[in-house]
Scaffold this motif. Structure first.
Motif, PDB file in Angstrom:
ATOM      1  N   ASP A 315       0.972  -0.965   0.029  1.00  0.00           N
ATOM      2  CA  ASP A 315      -0.147  -0.152   0.125  1.00  0.00           C
ATOM      3  C   ASP A 315       0.838   1.469   0.245  1.00  0.00           C
ATOM      4  OD1 ASP A 315      -2.512  -2.056  -0.173  1.00  0.00           O
ATOM      5  OD2 ASP A 315      -2.413  -1.192   2.466  1.00  0.00           O
ATOM      6  N   ALA A 316       1.963   1.194   0.907  1.00  0.00           N
ATOM      7  CA  ALA A 316       2.760   2.178   0.969  1.00  0.00           C
ATOM      8  C   ALA A 316       3.030   2.755  -0.486  1.00  0.00           C
ATOM      9  CB  ALA A 316       3.893   1.808   2.056  1.00  0.00           C
ATOM     10  N   VAL A 317       3.980   1.715  -1.444  1.00  0.00           N
ATOM     11  CA  VAL A 317       4.912   1.723  -2.939  1.00  0.00           C
ATOM     12  C   VAL A 317       3.565   2.222  -3.741  1.00  0.00           C
ATOM     13  CG1 VAL A 317       5.601   1.122  -4.616  1.00  0.00           C
ATOM     14  CG2 VAL A 317       6.727   0.375  -2.456  1.00  0.00           C
ATOM     15  N   TRP A 318       1.957   1.346  -3.490  1.00  0.00           N
ATOM     16  CA  TRP A 318       0.786   2.693  -3.962  1.00  0.00           C
ATOM     17  C   TRP A 318       0.927   3.785  -4.422  1.00  0.00           C
ATOM     18  CZ3 TRP A 318      -0.192   0.855  -8.726  1.00  0.00           C
ATOM     19  CH2 TRP A 318      -0.848  -0.893  -9.146  1.00  0.00           C
ATOM     20  N   ASP A 319       1.212   4.438  -2.467  1.00  0.00           N
ATOM     21  CA  ASP A 319       1.028   5.754  -2.824  1.00  0.00           C
ATOM     22  C   ASP A 319       1.424   6.722  -3.035  1.00  0.00           C
ATOM     23  OD1 ASP A 319      -1.315   5.514  -0.984  1.00  0.00           O
ATOM     24  OD2 ASP A 319      -0.799   5.434   1.097  1.00  0.00           O
ATOM     25  N   ARG A 320       2.897   6.060  -3.039  1.00  0.00           N
ATOM     26  CA  ARG A 320       3.888   6.752  -3.403  1.00  0.00           C
ATOM     27  C   ARG A 320       3.609   6.764  -5.648  1.00  0.00           C
ATOM     28  NH1 ARG A 320       7.572   8.226   0.650  1.00  0.00           N
ATOM     29  NH2 ARG A 320       6.723   7.459   2.537  1.00  0.00           N
ATOM     30  N   ILE A 321       3.745   5.463  -5.574  1.00  0.00           N
ATOM     31  CA  ILE A 321       3.237   5.937  -7.014  1.00  0.00           C
ATOM     32  C   ILE A 321       1.786   6.552  -7.579  1.00  0.00           C
ATOM     33  CG2 ILE A 321       2.397   4.204  -9.304  1.00  0.00           C
ATOM     34  CD1 ILE A 321       3.349   2.297  -7.704  1.00  0.00           C
ATOM     35  N   ARG A 322       1.257   6.748  -6.705  1.00  0.00           N
ATOM     36  CA  ARG A 322       0.090   7.641  -6.966  1.00  0.00           C
ATOM     37  C   ARG A 322       0.672   9.129  -7.021  1.00  0.00           C
ATOM     38  NH1 ARG A 322      -2.168  11.023  -4.433  1.00  0.00           N
ATOM     39  NH2 ARG A 322      -1.592  10.296  -2.180  1.00  0.00           N
ATOM     40  N   GLU A 323       1.133   9.858  -5.567  1.00  0.00           N
ATOM     41  CA  GLU A 323       1.865  10.730  -5.704  1.00  0.00           C
ATOM     42  C   GLU A 323       3.089  11.456  -6.907  1.00  0.00           C
ATOM     43  OE1 GLU A 323       3.545  11.454  -1.620  1.00  0.00           O
ATOM     44  OE2 GLU A 323       2.767  10.966  -0.739  1.00  0.00           O
ATOM     45  N   PHE A 324       3.753  10.734  -7.433  1.00  0.00           N
ATOM     46  CA  PHE A 324       4.294  11.010  -8.640  1.00  0.00           C
ATOM     47  C   PHE A 324       3.418  10.808  -9.481  1.00  0.00           C
ATOM     48  CE2 PHE A 324       6.955   9.106 -11.524  1.00  0.00           C
ATOM     49  CZ  PHE A 324       8.086   9.100 -11.708  1.00  0.00           C
ATOM     50  N   ARG A 325       2.797  10.414  -9.774  1.00  0.00           N
ATOM     51  CA  ARG A 325       1.962  10.600 -11.035  1.00  0.00           C
ATOM     52  C   ARG A 325       1.123  11.579 -11.150  1.00  0.00           C
ATOM     53  NH1 ARG A 325      -2.530   5.679 -12.633  1.00  0.00           N
ATOM     54  NH2 ARG A 325      -2.727   6.582 -13.940  1.00  0.00           N
ATOM     55  N   ASP A 326       0.779  11.979  -9.557  1.00  0.00           N
ATOM     56  CA  ASP A 326      -0.082  13.608  -9.640  1.00  0.00           C
ATOM     57  C   ASP A 326       1.355  14.894  -9.758  1.00  0.00           C
ATOM     58  OD1 ASP A 326      -2.406  12.752  -8.632  1.00  0.00           O
ATOM     59  OD2 ASP A 326      -2.025  13.038  -6.291  1.00  0.00           O
ATOM     60  N   VAL A 327       2.541  14.054  -9.043  1.00  0.00           N
ATOM     61  CA  VAL A 327       3.230  15.629  -9.682  1.00  0.00           C
ATOM     62  C   VAL A 327       3.834  15.962 -11.519  1.00  0.00           C
ATOM     63  CG1 VAL A 327       5.786  15.651  -9.583  1.00  0.00           C
ATOM     64  CG2 VAL A 327       4.859  14.820  -7.452  1.00  0.00           C
ATOM     65  N   ILE A 328       3.409  13.818 -11.806  1.00  0.00           N
ATOM     66  CA  ILE A 328       3.736  13.756 -13.476  1.00  0.00           C
ATOM     67  C   ILE A 328       2.575  14.800 -13.950  1.00  0.00           C
ATOM     68  CG2 ILE A 328       4.346  12.751 -15.328  1.00  0.00           C
ATOM     69  CD1 ILE A 328       6.580  12.553 -12.952  1.00  0.00           C
ATOM     70  N   ARG A 329       1.518  14.401 -13.480  1.00  0.00           N
ATOM     71  CA  ARG A 329       0.247  15.526 -14.135  1.00  0.00           C
ATOM     72  C   ARG A 329       0.290  16.882 -14.167  1.00  0.00           C
ATOM     73  NH1 ARG A 329      -5.028  15.571 -13.873  1.00  0.00           N
ATOM     74  NH2 ARG A 329      -5.825  12.885 -14.547  1.00  0.00           N
ATOM     75  N   GLU A 330       0.794  17.527 -12.683  1.00  0.00           N
ATOM     76  CA  GLU A 330       1.135  18.036 -12.193  1.00  0.00           C
ATOM     77  C   GLU A 330       1.992  19.411 -13.075  1.00  0.00           C
ATOM     78  OE1 GLU A 330      -0.344  21.513 -10.815  1.00  0.00           O
ATOM     79  OE2 GLU A 330      -1.398  19.962 -10.356  1.00  0.00           O
ATOM     80  N   ARG A 331       2.965  18.997 -13.961  1.00  0.00           N
ATOM     81  CA  ARG A 331       4.770  18.684 -14.436  1.00  0.00           C
ATOM     82  C   ARG A 331       3.095  19.031 -16.435  1.00  0.00           C
ATOM     83  NH1 ARG A 331      10.053  18.406 -13.090  1.00  0.00           N
ATOM     84  NH2 ARG A 331       9.802  18.660 -10.674  1.00  0.00           N
ATOM     85  N   SER A 332       2.786  17.759 -16.232  1.00  0.00           N
ATOM     86  CA  SER A 332       2.358  18.358 -18.171  1.00  0.00           C
ATOM     87  C   SER A 332       1.352  19.566 -17.922  1.00  0.00           C
ATOM     88  CB  SER A 332       1.473  16.729 -18.689  1.00  0.00           C
ATOM     89  OG  SER A 332       0.655  16.296 -17.895  1.00  0.00           O
ATOM     90  N   ARG A 333       0.583  19.306 -17.192  1.00  0.00           N
ATOM     91  CA  ARG A 333      -0.275  20.499 -16.913  1.00  0.00           C
ATOM     92  C   ARG A 333       0.170  21.897 -17.070  1.00  0.00           C
ATOM     93  NH1 ARG A 333      -1.133  25.055 -13.810  1.00  0.00           N
ATOM     94  NH2 ARG A 333      -0.171  23.783 -11.916  1.00  0.00           N
ATOM     95  N   ALA A 334       1.319  22.300 -16.683  1.00  0.00           N
ATOM     96  CA  ALA A 334       2.098  23.188 -16.268  1.00  0.00           C
ATOM     97  C   ALA A 334       2.816  23.603 -17.539  1.00  0.00           C
ATOM     98  CB  ALA A 334       2.925  23.040 -15.131  1.00  0.00           C
ATOM     99  N   GLU A 335       3.689  22.424 -17.724  1.00  0.00           N
ATOM    100  CA  GLU A 335       4.307  23.206 -19.182  1.00  0.00           C
ATOM    101  C   GLU A 335       3.207  23.307 -20.439  1.00  0.00           C
ATOM    102  OE1 GLU A 335       6.778  22.174 -20.687  1.00  0.00           O
ATOM    103  OE2 GLU A 335       6.892  21.776 -18.364  1.00  0.00           O
ATOM    104  N   GLN A 336       1.418  23.397 -20.622  1.00  0.00           N
ATOM    105  CA  GLN A 336       1.067  23.722 -21.413  1.00  0.00           C
ATOM    106  C   GLN A 336       0.928  25.000 -21.310  1.00  0.00           C
ATOM    107  OE1 GLN A 336      -2.693  21.165 -20.574  1.00  0.00           O
ATOM    108  NE2 GLN A 336      -2.239  19.431 -21.487  1.00  0.00           N
ATOM    109  N   SER A 337       1.072  25.474 -20.678  1.00  0.00           N
ATOM    110  CA  SER A 337       0.833  27.022 -19.677  1.00  0.00           C
ATOM    111  C   SER A 337       1.977  27.716 -20.605  1.00  0.00           C
ATOM    112  CB  SER A 337       1.602  27.666 -18.352  1.00  0.00           C
ATOM    113  OG  SER A 337       2.843  27.566 -18.604  1.00  0.00           O
ATOM    114  N   VAL A 338       1.443  29.107 -21.490  1.00  0.00           N
ATOM    115  CA  VAL A 338       2.187  29.666 -21.939  1.00  0.00           C
ATOM    116  C   VAL A 338       3.428  30.578 -21.876  1.00  0.00           C
ATOM    117  CG1 VAL A 338       2.538  31.946 -24.073  1.00  0.00           C
ATOM    118  CG2 VAL A 338      -0.253  30.564 -24.123  1.00  0.00           C
TER     119      VAL A 338
END
Lengths: 445, 403
Positions: A315-338
């Protein structure tokens, strides 16, 4: 509880007044860039019976206000149907629409801004009567006086201005205005959230009295769940433009099925210091409605998300994977900004080089199984190549389960209670059982 | 909840009076408020809008500007040091250094044109003499400590790029930058959704446990109070009307206002058809309190409430449970309690307060209640001889119905 429910039910005829089918309301930017629309309401189905109070709850940005406004045609639906007494009102226009509007009124959240400070209270309440040319001038004035009395104000308040009133009294004025045309259906958009508790109770009581007296049907929009529990007959829980769960109020509050409803209810601070709440604290914040997750809208924060079977991790590893995916998702969102693109062009290579750092930050205190390690490294490589979108897609592919790919359907979980979650399907462990297995205390049983 | 070794609480507010002057009148926003906060303790302050909660916080922060004024008999002591006497320049090192504040709306405490990181770095430069790379890495560390993922990147983002919950986390990181002893939270979660509120409350509790700071938590939400507070002060129209440990307050509220407040929470008892309400609105206190300010809305009010200002008396089981209401002490006939409150008002009362300098004020309120001890028994003795039974019956009926 049972008595009051029976009481309210007796006012209802059981006949459907409002029937909402697959309703979608998107806000388009209309700009040249042609960016994604904001999917404020993204496919919603429910009915409201005549004389019923239907509550709509959810966090800010979940689309509950947009849904309420669409129901009375203050917003134009992108697709789907809203039938009111059998007529699809999304099709109405011109004179028909104006005529129908008498039937459906709205009370707004903020009594400070929803009343025109330059008009007297009498003029404010009379305005709908003037617009719809009801009766003679004298009859209208008479009607306003009756309304003032009905909402607990004094006849002499007719000539006063809104700023002379307290928040609670101003909300009474707003209610009187909404009732002026004797509507059948009233959308109450957070009518008490701007008020103090003691005043809030007065307004809630008033709303209930008026409902009994005039046989009104309410759509009650609120984020305060205790208010909803007090006043509503049935409740719909919204998240990111979708209805996650619908059911009779007490039933839903006592035995929520959907993981989001469970988390939401457990997050309410109980006004009793002796109660130890077993809280499901949700990580992160809701994703942007401009870029909702594919599959289940709640998948990014769900505590019982279905995991792919081929990966065996704690469960702990899955938690970290989820957080990691959040960070990446956040980055890909930020990438779109002008601005970000500009910075990149100008050579300010801000944060792309530090993908190793993120991996370290996320995973430094857990031991990863070899296959997980491999996937994480692969994603980090995409990231340092400056392609967070690819990293995001890769992670979704290897770590995503059914919840990331398929939109759930509604399952009947109890009498008149429906939940929008893959876990209700035969082949899965139910949300409650899974929560227990993952170490959460649930209120079941 | 224990006193620090030297017996001095972290924060001691005594008889705080903050008034605002306008052309016609003065508004007594905070009118004789006293409380203590210990290290590691959370004092919840609850009340409706206009009750003076936020002005109390601003007074402690030294943020009351003209036309507002802290009256000179007020005392605010942090670790034994009197704050009301400080110059603006001296106050600046206290504010942000020893005491930090988190406001309701995170956007109003963040500057939109600077990155979040720069704002934290500014605080570090000002209060902790850090600079450059050191300050930046400390800023990242702070953001991490308040649970912001990908902190190394987000430190360079602007407030508008943060979600509401993240912004409030950033504000908390800023507040922690100076390692404060006391954190004042003014409705820090009111603008947030419940799931985000849960995260922030968890965070504050974690921070408090780790850093042993005192927290003053202002809110109107009784649910939040029940969760975060160790002790609670209930404010009404500029005054504290009841003060108690949190379990005691919820289980055994004594002041009619507290009782009404707790009863009007919807959903607390879903079986009730109509919610009990407190009629009317919070009055604006213009003149000195020579009466009970709650009387116009009080279901248990009687004639004397109009002319006698109630003093705090011990009620209930625990010694630190006090309420300011003429109905108490409970074991005394109401005529006698009125007499006692009257005498109390004469001693420390509002009429005399102009004449008293700050030094004349007893350092602890408890001393005041000890003083009332002998009168207490006098009054009871009086009551033994002569007062009309009819009166008492009437009043104690009101007093009894709260069980």
């Amino acid at each position: 509880m049972s008595e009051s429910v029976v009481d309210t039910v007796s006012h209802q005829t059981g006949e459907t007044l409002v029937d909402v089918q697959d309703l979608k309301t998107y806000y388009e930017d209309g700009g040249l860039l042609g960016s994604d629309p904001v999917k404020a309401v993204d496919g919603v189905n429910f009915e409201i019976a005549r004389g019923e109070t239907f509550g709509l709850v959810g966090e800010s940005g979940c689309g509950k206000t947009t849904l309420g406004r669409t129901l009375i045609q203050l917003e134009t639906a992108t697709s789907g149907a809203v039938s009111f007494d059998g007529t699809d009102i999304t099709e109405l226009s011109g004179g028909d629409l104006k005529e129908w509007r008498r039937n459906a009124q709205m009370v707004f959240q903020d009594p400070e801004s929803s009343l025109n400070d330059r008009m007297t209270v009498g003029e404010i309440i009379r305005e709908p009567l003037d617009v719809h040319e009801q009766g003679t001038a004298r009859e209208r004035r008479e009607k306003v006086r009756t309304l003032l009395d009905q909402v607990g104000l004094m006849p002499e308040h007719y000539y006063r201005y809104p700023h002379q009133f307290s928040g609670g009294q101003r909300q009474r004025i707003g209610i009187a205005r909404a009732l002026a045309l004797e509507p059948e259906f009233v959308v109450l958009d957070e009518p008490v959230s701007a008020l103090d508790v003691s005043v809030q109770a007065q307004i809630l009581n008033l709303l209930e009295e008026l409902q009994e007296e005039f046989g009104l049907t309410y759509l009650f929009i609120a984020h305060d769940l205790s208010v909803v529990r007090h006043i509503c007959d049935r409740v719909g829980v919204m998240y990111l433009g979708n209805l996650m769960e619908v059911g009779p109020t007490e039933q839903l509050f006592q035995s929520p099925e959907n993981p989001y409803t469970r988390a939401l209810l457990s997050a309410i601070p109980e006004p009793d210091p002796t109660v130890q709440v077993d809280r499901i604290t949700l990580p992160g914040s809701p994703p942007s409605p401009r870029d909702p997750p594919e599959g289940c809208p709640f998948a990014t924060r769900c505590p019982v998300r279905i995991r792919p079977e081929d990966i065996d991790a704690s469960d702990a590893v899955w938690d970290r994977i989820r957080e990691f995916r959040d960070v990446i998702r956040e980055r890909s969102r930020a990438e779109q900004s002008v601005g970000e693109r500009l910075k990149e062009r100008l050579g300010f290579d801000t944060a792309l080089a530090d993908s190793e750092e993120i991996v370290e930050e996320e995973f430094d205190d857990v031991t990863l199984p070899p296959d997980v390690q491999e996937h994480v490294e692969q994603a980090a490589t995409y990231l340092s190549d400056g392609d967070p979108d690819a990293a995001r897609a890769y992670l979704r592919e290897v770590f995503g389960g059914q919840c990331d790919t398929e939109t759930p359907q509604y399952y009947d979980v109890d009498d008149r209670q429906m939940s929008f979650c893959h876990r209700h399907a035969q082949e899965h462990v139910s949300p409650g059982e899974e929560l227990r297995q993952r170490g959460y205390d649930t209120h079941d049983g | 909840m224990s006193h620090t070794e030297d017996g001095e609480p972290l924060l001691a507010v005594d008889n705080l009076r903050t008034v605002f002057h306008s052309d016609k009148e003065e508004i007594r926003a905070v009118d004789g408020v006293s409380f203590d906060i210990e290290r590691g303790e959370t004092l919840g302050i609850v009340g409706e809008s206009g009750s003076g909660k936020s002005v109390t916080a601003r007074s402690i922060m030294g943020l009351v500007d003209s036309p507002g004024e802290i009256r000179e008999e007020s005392s605010i002591r942090l670790d034994g040091r009197e704050l009301t006497a400080l110059s603006e320049k001296q106050y600046r090192s206290v504010r942000g250094g020893d005491i930090a504040m988190v406001f309701q709306d995170p956007l109003s405490s963040l500057n939109p044109v600077y990155t979040v990181g720069n704002q934290i770095i500014e605080a570090l430069e000002l209060h902790r003499d850090m600079e450059g790379a050191e300050a930046k890495s400390e800023a990242i560390e702070l953001l991490r400590a308040v649970g912001i993922p990908d902190a190394a990147r987000r430190v360079d983002e602007f407030p508008h790029e943060f979600s509401g919950g993240m912004r409030q986390r950033a504000v908390i990181a800023m507040a922690l930058a100076c390692d404060p002893d006391l954190l004042i939270c003014d409705e820090p979660t009111t603008a947030l959704d419940v799931t985000i509120q849960a995260q922030i409350l968890d965070l504050l509790q974690e921070i408090q446990a780790k850093r042993d700071i005192g927290i003053m938590f202002i809110t109107h939400d009784m649910g939040v109070i029940a969760e975060v507070a160790d002790r609670v002060a209930v404010m009404y129209a500029g005054e504290v009307v009841e003060q108690a440990p949190v379990e005691e307050l919820f289980a055994n509220p004594h002041h009619p206002y507290t009782q009404g407040l707790l009863q009007s929470i919807p959903g607390r008892n879903p079986s009730t058809d109509r919610l009990p309400t407190i009629e009317g609105d919070v009055p604006t206190p213009h003149e000195s309190a020579s009466y009970c300010r709650f009387v116009s809305r009080c279901p248990k009010g009687f004639d004397e409430c109009e002319r006698v200002h109630p003093a705090h008396v011990e009620v209930g089981e625990s010694a630190d449970h006090t309420a300011a209401c003429l109905l108490y002490p409970e074991d005394m006939p109401t005529d006698d309690t009125v007499t006692q409150h009257e005498e109390n008002a004469d001693q420390t009362g509002v009429e005399a307060d102009e004449a008293l300098s700050a030094d004349d004020w007893p350092a602890e309120r408890r001393k005041a209640s000890e003083d009332t001890g002998p009168e207490d028994s006098d009054a009871r003795a009086d009551g033994g001889h002569g007062h009309s039974a009819g009166d008492t019956g009437g009043h104690s009926e009101g007093g009894g119905s709260d069980e």
